[in-house]
Design a protein around this motif. Sequence first.
Motif, PDB file in Angstrom:
ATOM      1  N   MET A   1       0.785  -1.299  -0.069  1.00 57.43           N
ATOM      2  CA  MET A   1       0.125   0.052   0.066  1.00 57.43           C
ATOM      3  C   MET A   1       1.006   1.228   0.033  1.00 57.43           C
ATOM      4  O   MET A   1       1.655   1.284   0.743  1.00 57.43           O
ATOM      5  N   MET A   2       0.540   2.169  -1.042  1.00 54.81           N
ATOM      6  CA  MET A   2       1.391   3.589  -1.133  1.00 54.81           C
ATOM      7  C   MET A   2       0.397   4.426  -0.287  1.00 54.81           C
ATOM      8  O   MET A   2      -0.434   4.882  -0.522  1.00 54.81           O
ATOM      9  N   HIS A   3       1.131   4.869   0.888  1.00 54.21           N
ATOM     10  CA  HIS A   3       0.578   6.006   1.716  1.00 54.21           C
ATOM     11  C   HIS A   3       0.877   7.185   1.053  1.00 54.21           C
ATOM     12  O   HIS A   3       1.823   7.474   0.353  1.00 54.21           O
ATOM     13  N   ASP A   4       0.214   8.296   1.275  1.00 51.07           N
ATOM     14  CA  ASP A   4       0.401   9.650   0.947  1.00 51.07           C
ATOM     15  C   ASP A   4       1.646  10.121   1.787  1.00 51.07           C
ATOM     16  O   ASP A   4       2.488  10.623   1.100  1.00 51.07           O
ATOM     17  N   VAL A   5       1.540  10.133   2.899  1.00 52.02           N
ATOM     18  CA  VAL A   5       2.631  10.463   3.824  1.00 52.02           C
ATOM     19  C   VAL A   5       2.979   9.612   4.840  1.00 52.02           C
ATOM     20  O   VAL A   5       2.040   9.068   5.499  1.00 52.02           O
ATOM     21  N   ILE A   6       4.115   9.462   5.087  1.00 54.51           N
ATOM     22  CA  ILE A   6       4.509   8.560   6.180  1.00 54.51           C
ATOM     23  C   ILE A   6       5.377   9.490   7.282  1.00 54.51           C
ATOM     24  O   ILE A   6       6.216  10.234   6.893  1.00 54.51           O
ATOM     25  N   ILE A   7       4.847   9.426   8.692  1.00 55.02           N
ATOM     26  CA  ILE A   7       5.127  10.388   9.679  1.00 55.02           C
ATOM     27  C   ILE A   7       6.231   9.467  10.485  1.00 55.02           C
ATOM     28  O   ILE A   7       5.533   8.563  11.158  1.00 55.02           O
ATOM     29  N   VAL A   8       7.395   9.646  10.778  1.00 55.62           N
ATOM     30  CA  VAL A   8       8.350   8.854  11.621  1.00 55.62           C
ATOM     31  C   VAL A   8       8.309   9.759  12.767  1.00 55.62           C
ATOM     32  O   VAL A   8       8.933  10.986  12.979  1.00 55.62           O
ATOM     33  N   GLY A   9       7.722   9.390  13.741  1.00 49.65           N
ATOM     34  CA  GLY A   9       7.399  10.000  15.234  1.00 49.65           C
ATOM     35  C   GLY A   9       6.258  10.459  15.541  1.00 49.65           C
ATOM     36  O   GLY A   9       5.656  11.025  14.954  1.00 49.65           O
ATOM     37  N   GLY A  10       5.419  10.148  16.366  1.00 51.98           N
ATOM     38  CA  GLY A  10       4.184  10.183  16.901  1.00 51.98           C
ATOM     39  C   GLY A  10       4.021  11.200  18.135  1.00 51.98           C
ATOM     40  O   GLY A  10       3.011  11.092  19.070  1.00 51.98           O
ATOM     41  N   GLY A  88       8.588   7.731  -4.366  1.00 52.55           N
ATOM     42  CA  GLY A  88       8.546   8.284  -3.200  1.00 52.55           C
ATOM     43  C   GLY A  88       9.424   7.565  -2.153  1.00 52.55           C
ATOM     44  O   GLY A  88      10.876   7.742  -2.556  1.00 52.55           O
ATOM     45  N   PHE A  89       9.217   7.106  -1.007  1.00 47.38           N
ATOM     46  CA  PHE A  89      10.068   6.628  -0.097  1.00 47.38           C
ATOM     47  C   PHE A  89       9.676   5.251   0.564  1.00 47.38           C
ATOM     48  O   PHE A  89       8.443   4.858   0.474  1.00 47.38           O
ATOM     49  N   ARG A  90      10.653   4.469   0.999  1.00 50.51           N
ATOM     50  CA  ARG A  90      10.505   3.129   1.790  1.00 50.51           C
ATOM     51  C   ARG A  90      11.227   3.228   3.231  1.00 50.51           C
ATOM     52  O   ARG A  90      12.405   3.850   3.089  1.00 50.51           O
ATOM     53  N   VAL A  91      10.416   3.009   4.169  1.00 51.52           N
ATOM     54  CA  VAL A  91      11.026   2.862   5.455  1.00 51.52           C
ATOM     55  C   VAL A  91      10.970   1.309   6.100  1.00 51.52           C
ATOM     56  O   VAL A  91      10.056   0.622   5.553  1.00 51.52           O
ATOM     57  N   HIS A  92      11.971   0.899   6.918  1.00 54.92           N
ATOM     58  CA  HIS A  92      11.819  -0.391   7.202  1.00 54.92           C
ATOM     59  C   HIS A  92      11.845  -0.212   8.843  1.00 54.92           C
ATOM     60  O   HIS A  92      12.642   0.267   9.500  1.00 54.92           O
ATOM     61  N   THR A  93      11.160  -1.254   9.184  1.00 53.72           N
ATOM     62  CA  THR A  93      10.826  -1.028  10.964  1.00 53.72           C
ATOM     63  C   THR A  93      11.281  -2.311  11.557  1.00 53.72           C
ATOM     64  O   THR A  93      11.726  -3.450  10.861  1.00 53.72           O
ATOM     65  N   GLN A  94      11.597  -2.182  12.790  1.00 50.40           N
ATOM     66  CA  GLN A  94      12.206  -3.290  13.594  1.00 50.40           C
ATOM     67  C   GLN A  94      11.111  -4.640  13.515  1.00 50.40           C
ATOM     68  O   GLN A  94      11.785  -5.613  13.274  1.00 50.40           O
ATOM     69  N   TYR A  95       9.913  -4.329  13.698  1.00 48.89           N
ATOM     70  CA  TYR A  95       9.147  -5.428  13.720  1.00 48.89           C
ATOM     71  C   TYR A  95       7.843  -5.744  12.727  1.00 48.89           C
ATOM     72  O   TYR A  95       7.486  -6.643  12.654  1.00 48.89           O
ATOM     73  N   ASN A  96       7.653  -4.619  11.960  1.00 53.04           N
ATOM     74  CA  ASN A  96       6.611  -4.719  10.981  1.00 53.04           C
ATOM     75  C   ASN A  96       6.889  -4.768   9.775  1.00 53.04           C
ATOM     76  O   ASN A  96       6.008  -4.291   8.641  1.00 53.04           O
ATOM     77  N   ARG A 102       4.379   8.541  -0.481  1.00 53.38           N
ATOM     78  CA  ARG A 102       5.019   9.649  -1.571  1.00 53.38           C
ATOM     79  C   ARG A 102       5.651  10.533  -0.907  1.00 53.38           C
ATOM     80  O   ARG A 102       6.689  11.109  -1.452  1.00 53.38           O
ATOM     81  N   ARG A 103       5.297  10.904   0.467  1.00 55.26           N
ATOM     82  CA  ARG A 103       6.079  11.868   1.143  1.00 55.26           C
ATOM     83  C   ARG A 103       6.447  11.235   2.483  1.00 55.26           C
ATOM     84  O   ARG A 103       5.845  10.252   3.216  1.00 55.26           O
ATOM     85  N   LEU A 104       7.479  12.045   3.078  1.00 60.51           N
ATOM     86  CA  LEU A 104       8.061  11.456   4.262  1.00 60.51           C
ATOM     87  C   LEU A 104       8.311  12.673   5.327  1.00 60.51           C
ATOM     88  O   LEU A 104       8.827  13.479   4.912  1.00 60.51           O
ATOM     89  N   ILE A 105       7.831  12.501   6.676  1.00 58.84           N
ATOM     90  CA  ILE A 105       7.898  13.661   7.612  1.00 58.84           C
ATOM     91  C   ILE A 105       8.568  12.945   8.792  1.00 58.84           C
ATOM     92  O   ILE A 105       8.437  11.988   9.219  1.00 58.84           O
TER      93      ILE A 105
END
Length: 294
Positions: A1-10, A88-96, A102-105
């Motif tokens: 699934m392509m998200h519009d924006v991934i935000i790292v940090g909540g 856009g961008f791809r992030v890799h997480t520790q567990y998921n 398309r954008r990254l914050i």
Amino acid sequence: MMHDVIIVGGSYAGLSAGLQLARARRKVLVIDAGQRRNRFAATAHGFLGQDGQAPDVIAAEGRSQLMEYPSVTWVQDSVLQAATAPGGFRVHTQYNGGFEGRRLILATGVVDELPALEGLAERWGKHVFHCPYCHGYELDQGRIGVLATSPLAMHHALMLPDWGSTTLFTNGVFTPDAEQQAQLDRRGVRLERTVVTRISGERVALELADGRVIQLDGVFTMSRTRLSPLAEQLGCVLADGPTGPYLHTNETRQTSVAGVFACGDASLAAGSVALAVAEGVRAGVGAHVSLIHG
């Protein structure tokens, strides 16, 4: 699934950015490791409408409000890697695993590297602080110490007499020159040159190398701040701040890498809840406008 924006940090900045995007009906993924910078403090101050509220309560209410929007997904995890990808961008997480957007914050905040002084770490955010605006008033014009970690301690020392009787502990780090000494004198700041060996007491007492113990109501000091490695992985340009590097951004809070935005303590040479929320708005709006215009 392509998200519009991934935000790292909540935390505060990430939540604020996400709210702008959710209200624009964009598909938002928030990935958060649950390590707010101010998790050691019992209360937050200087944030209009939330003054004196517990930081975790502010964050929990913000998350609850954000998750009312159906286009938002929340993942409790740590992002280990981030890179550009087709579209856009791809992030890799520790567990998921991995996620694409398309954008990254980057709302990753910073890690405080504290002075290596016995007794300091366990009092951080309780009786040892970094921000006078956040914690100075509650000291009730009491006895305040400034523990020098660099010549930048002059900044704290000249500010803090507005909040109480102030002593600058130079701690073998630097010696004020004649002009600096005159500034300290004008502000009524006392100078203590003996090295501090330990912090003790139920509140805060500075033990000195000559055996004296000085009781205080609070201590201010400067940590060194460390960024998440994600910025370096992406190739973002950094700026030098007084306590460490931070992400350089333009007026829309876009970094030097197109499509990557930053907000909060990671992109400021200062830190407070109110500033983080404000900068989150700018980053969220900036990311949304960039999606509109490609």
